[in-house]
Design a protein around this motif. Structure first.
Motif, short mmCIF file in Angstrom:
data_model
loop_
_atom_site.label_atom_id
_atom_site.label_comp_id
_atom_site.label_asym_id
_atom_site.label_seq_id
_atom_site.Cartn_x
_atom_site.Cartn_y
_atom_site.Cartn_z
N ARG A 53 20.29 -1.11 -2.05
CA ARG A 53 19.45 -2.10 -2.70
C ARG A 53 18.32 -1.44 -3.50
O ARG A 53 17.51 -0.71 -2.96
CB ARG A 53 18.87 -3.07 -1.66
CG ARG A 53 19.89 -4.09 -1.17
CD ARG A 53 19.36 -4.94 -0.06
NE ARG A 53 19.33 -4.21 1.21
CZ ARG A 53 19.02 -4.77 2.38
NH1 ARG A 53 18.71 -6.06 2.44
NH2 ARG A 53 19.01 -4.05 3.49
N ASP A 54 18.30 -1.73 -4.79
CA ASP A 54 17.29 -1.23 -5.72
C ASP A 54 17.18 0.29 -5.72
O ASP A 54 16.11 0.84 -6.03
CB ASP A 54 15.92 -1.85 -5.41
CG ASP A 54 15.81 -3.27 -5.94
OD1 ASP A 54 15.77 -3.43 -7.17
OD2 ASP A 54 15.78 -4.21 -5.14
N PHE A 82 10.38 -2.57 -0.26
CA PHE A 82 9.31 -2.36 -1.24
C PHE A 82 9.50 -3.14 -2.53
O PHE A 82 8.56 -3.78 -3.01
CB PHE A 82 9.14 -0.87 -1.54
CG PHE A 82 8.49 -0.08 -0.42
CD1 PHE A 82 8.09 -0.69 0.76
CD2 PHE A 82 8.30 1.28 -0.55
CE1 PHE A 82 7.50 0.03 1.78
CE2 PHE A 82 7.69 2.01 0.47
CZ PHE A 82 7.31 1.39 1.64
N PRO A 83 10.69 -3.10 -3.17
CA PRO A 83 10.81 -3.82 -4.45
C PRO A 83 10.57 -5.32 -4.32
O PRO A 83 9.80 -5.90 -5.09
CB PRO A 83 12.25 -3.51 -4.89
CG PRO A 83 12.56 -2.20 -4.23
CD PRO A 83 11.89 -2.28 -2.89
N LYS A 84 11.21 -5.95 -3.35
CA LYS A 84 11.06 -7.41 -3.24
C LYS A 84 9.71 -7.81 -2.66
O LYS A 84 9.14 -8.84 -3.06
CB LYS A 84 12.20 -8.01 -2.41
CG LYS A 84 12.14 -7.82 -0.92
CD LYS A 84 13.29 -8.53 -0.22
CE LYS A 84 13.19 -8.37 1.30
NZ LYS A 84 12.02 -9.07 1.88
N PHE A 89 0.83 -1.21 0.00
CA PHE A 89 0.00 0.00 0.00
C PHE A 89 0.87 1.26 0.00
O PHE A 89 0.59 2.22 -0.73
CB PHE A 89 -0.93 0.00 1.21
CG PHE A 89 -1.96 1.10 1.17
CD1 PHE A 89 -3.12 0.94 0.43
CD2 PHE A 89 -1.75 2.29 1.83
CE1 PHE A 89 -4.07 1.95 0.37
CE2 PHE A 89 -2.69 3.31 1.78
CZ PHE A 89 -3.86 3.14 1.05
N LEU A 90 1.93 1.27 0.79
CA LEU A 90 2.82 2.43 0.83
C LEU A 90 3.54 2.60 -0.52
O LEU A 90 3.69 3.73 -1.01
CB LEU A 90 3.83 2.28 1.96
CG LEU A 90 3.24 2.27 3.37
CD1 LEU A 90 4.31 2.00 4.41
CD2 LEU A 90 2.52 3.58 3.67
N ALA A 91 3.99 1.51 -1.10
CA ALA A 91 4.62 1.58 -2.42
C ALA A 91 3.63 2.12 -3.45
O ALA A 91 3.98 2.89 -4.35
CB ALA A 91 5.13 0.21 -2.84
N PRO A 138 12.13 9.87 -8.05
CA PRO A 138 12.57 9.00 -9.15
C PRO A 138 12.14 7.55 -9.01
O PRO A 138 12.56 6.70 -9.79
CB PRO A 138 14.10 9.12 -9.09
CG PRO A 138 14.38 9.34 -7.63
CD PRO A 138 13.24 10.18 -7.12
N GLY A 139 11.32 7.24 -8.01
CA GLY A 139 10.89 5.86 -7.81
C GLY A 139 11.41 5.30 -6.50
O GLY A 139 12.40 5.77 -5.96
N TYR A 140 10.72 4.30 -5.97
CA TYR A 140 11.13 3.72 -4.68
C TYR A 140 12.19 2.64 -4.88
O TYR A 140 12.32 2.04 -5.95
CB TYR A 140 9.93 3.18 -3.91
CG TYR A 140 9.15 2.06 -4.59
CD1 TYR A 140 9.65 0.76 -4.67
CD2 TYR A 140 7.89 2.30 -5.14
CE1 TYR A 140 8.94 -0.26 -5.27
CE2 TYR A 140 7.16 1.28 -5.75
CZ TYR A 140 7.69 0.01 -5.81
OH TYR A 140 6.98 -1.01 -6.41
N GLY A 141 12.95 2.41 -3.82
CA GLY A 141 13.96 1.35 -3.80
C GLY A 141 14.06 0.79 -2.41
O GLY A 141 13.12 0.86 -1.63
N GLY A 142 15.22 0.24 -2.06
CA GLY A 142 15.45 -0.24 -0.71
C GLY A 142 15.29 -1.73 -0.55
O GLY A 142 15.06 -2.47 -1.51
N SER A 143 15.38 -2.16 0.70
CA SER A 143 15.39 -3.59 1.01
C SER A 143 14.00 -4.20 1.05
O SER A 143 13.87 -5.43 1.05
CB SER A 143 16.07 -3.81 2.36
OG SER A 143 15.35 -3.15 3.39
#
Length: 439
Positions: free
Chosen positions: A335-336, A268-270, A217-219, A261-266
């Motif tokens: 990460r991402d 949200f992407p995975k 939901f946050l993503a 520019p978009g989300y990343g991190g440990s």
């Protein structure tokens, strides 16, 4: 009370240190001897504000210990937490649960008596039941209760999130085993109960879905406001004012409505990918989550094109300063991160990249092209640059005046992909300034 935290990574180390601060005896176990020796020597393998002091204080008081010996660590422990990695599995996007299952089976072999086994790692729905099945296969005689206690820690604010959380979620089995696990976990979280933190007790499957649903939901909010930002640019509107206008609605909320520019991190992407795969497997496709992933992936690549367009359609031979490499400020996590998509594309287009990040450069070096030059500070990065790009909103970048930036650069192109500068002040300093979703 004594617990064991398996995994000395981000979640395990932060959670272990915070539980120790509650007065609990915590043994952190990891299979990496070098990491354990570093922690014993007071060297923290990750950057998280205040974590070094918290670890040092509790280690000195004897409440926080580090070891590779699981058998020794489990002596007298009432609960064991699994805080190992669940990376994206190669090929299909599902969460790789091999580390979770291996750790659970090791715990089963080492257990000397009744035990509560808690998954702290982010795991798909059904994992708790599978953990129980595997433990029973190894030790049919073991009296074990399995629980889910997902974490909701934001990198850069993790200690505050743990000490004063919005809620604590406890997922338990049915019957006597579940009641025993709930009692142990509620006793463990008693300091939070005393400050009236909501304790949400649910079934195992519900707790596992809560974690994924929250991150998805946050993503989704991030991808939504990024698409609205594109619309604002075409319509001559201001996305920051739009975000404020909708965020003040209590049903929507102001957080995670920052265009970029978009989300990343440990996480949200995975987690969005694993959640989408779970929906597909169960025959209930999560179309909004799938769209969130697609919007985010395409956005990162589009940002490099935006930089090239701002530089007149070509960056070949041009020096471009990149301010920020980590996916967000107050962390060293790469990460991402959007920089991993944007910087290589600029290098491939012929740009000369001078980059600076306050914490992430050591982790960025093996991930980015060898041609990237790493500066000593932000002003060093922009020195002589024809264009500058803000990729991470570190406060030290905000504090540099437009005049100082202009005085250091040879050109005047500024792409503020985090909207940290005032457009009027940048234009007054002579910049050809563009940001996200603002006129």
């Amino acid at each position: 009370m004594k617990i064991v935290m398996i995994g000395a990574g981000y979640v395990g180390l932060v959670s272990g240190a915070c539980f120790a601060e509650f007065g609990v005896d915590v043994a952190v176990v990891d299979t990496d001897p070098a990491k354990i020796e570093a922690l014993k020597a007071g060297r923290i393998p990750i950057y998280e504000p205040r974590l070094d002091h918290l670890v040092d204080d509790n280690a000195r008081e004897g409440r926080l210990t580090f070891t590779t010996d699981l058998d020794e660590a489990m002596q007298g422990a009432e609960a064991v937490f699994l805080a190992v990695g669940t990376p994206t599995r190669r090929g299909d996007g599902h969460a790789d649960l091999s580390y979770v299952f291996a750790a659970a089976e090791q715990v089963a072999r080492a257990a000397k008596g009744p035990l509560v086994l808690v998954t702290k790692s982010t795991v798909p729905v059904g994992t708790g039941r599978e953990v129980k099945r595997r433990v029973k296969a190894v030790r049919p005689d073991l009296d074990i209760a399995v629980a889910s206690n997902p974490e909701f820690l934001r990198e850069g604010a993790a200690i505050g999130d743990f000490m004063r959380p919005d809620r604590v979620v406890i997922g338990i089995e049915e019957g006597e085993a579940g009641a025993r696990a709930e009692a142990v976990l509620k006793r463990l979280y008693r300091p939070l109960y005393l400050i009236e933190t909501p304790i949400v007790a649910t079934g195992l499957e519900t707790a596992e879905i809560i974690k994924y649903a929250a991150n998805a939901f946050l993503a989704m909010k991030i991808s939504f406001i990024n698409e609205v930002a594109d619309l604002c640019e075409k319509a001559g509107a201001d996305v920051q004012q739009v975000a404020r206008g909708i965020g003040l609605d209590g049903r929507i909320g102001r957080k995670f409505l920052h265009a970029g520019p978009g989300y990343g991190g440990s996480c949200f992407p995975k987690d969005t990918l694993a959640f989408a795969r779970t929906g597909q497997d169960l025959g209930t496709p999560l179309r909004l989550v799938e769209a969130t992933i697609a919007v985010n992936d395409s956005r990162k690549l589009a940002m490099a094109d935006r930089v090239i367009a701002a530089c007149g359609g070509s960056v070949a031979g041009k020096t471009i300063a990149v301010l920020g490499l980590t996916f967000k400020p107050e962390t060293d996590d790469m990460r991402d991160a959007p920089s991993l998509e944007i910087v290589p594309k600029l290098v491939a287009a012929g740009a000369i990249i001078r980059a600076f990040d306050p914490q992430g450069m050591n982790f960025a070096r093996p991930l980015l092209p060898a041609a990237v030059h790493y500066a000593n500070n932000a002003l060093d990065a922009v020195a002589g640059a024809e264009a500058a790009v803000v990729l991470t909103e570190w406060n030290e970048f905000r504090n540099i005046s437009p005049e100082k930036l202009a005085g250091a650069m040879s050109g005047r192109v500024m792409l503020d992909l985090r909207n940290i500068y005032d457009p009027a002040a940048m234009r007054e300093a002579g910049f050809i300034y563009s940001s996200i979703g603002r006129p």
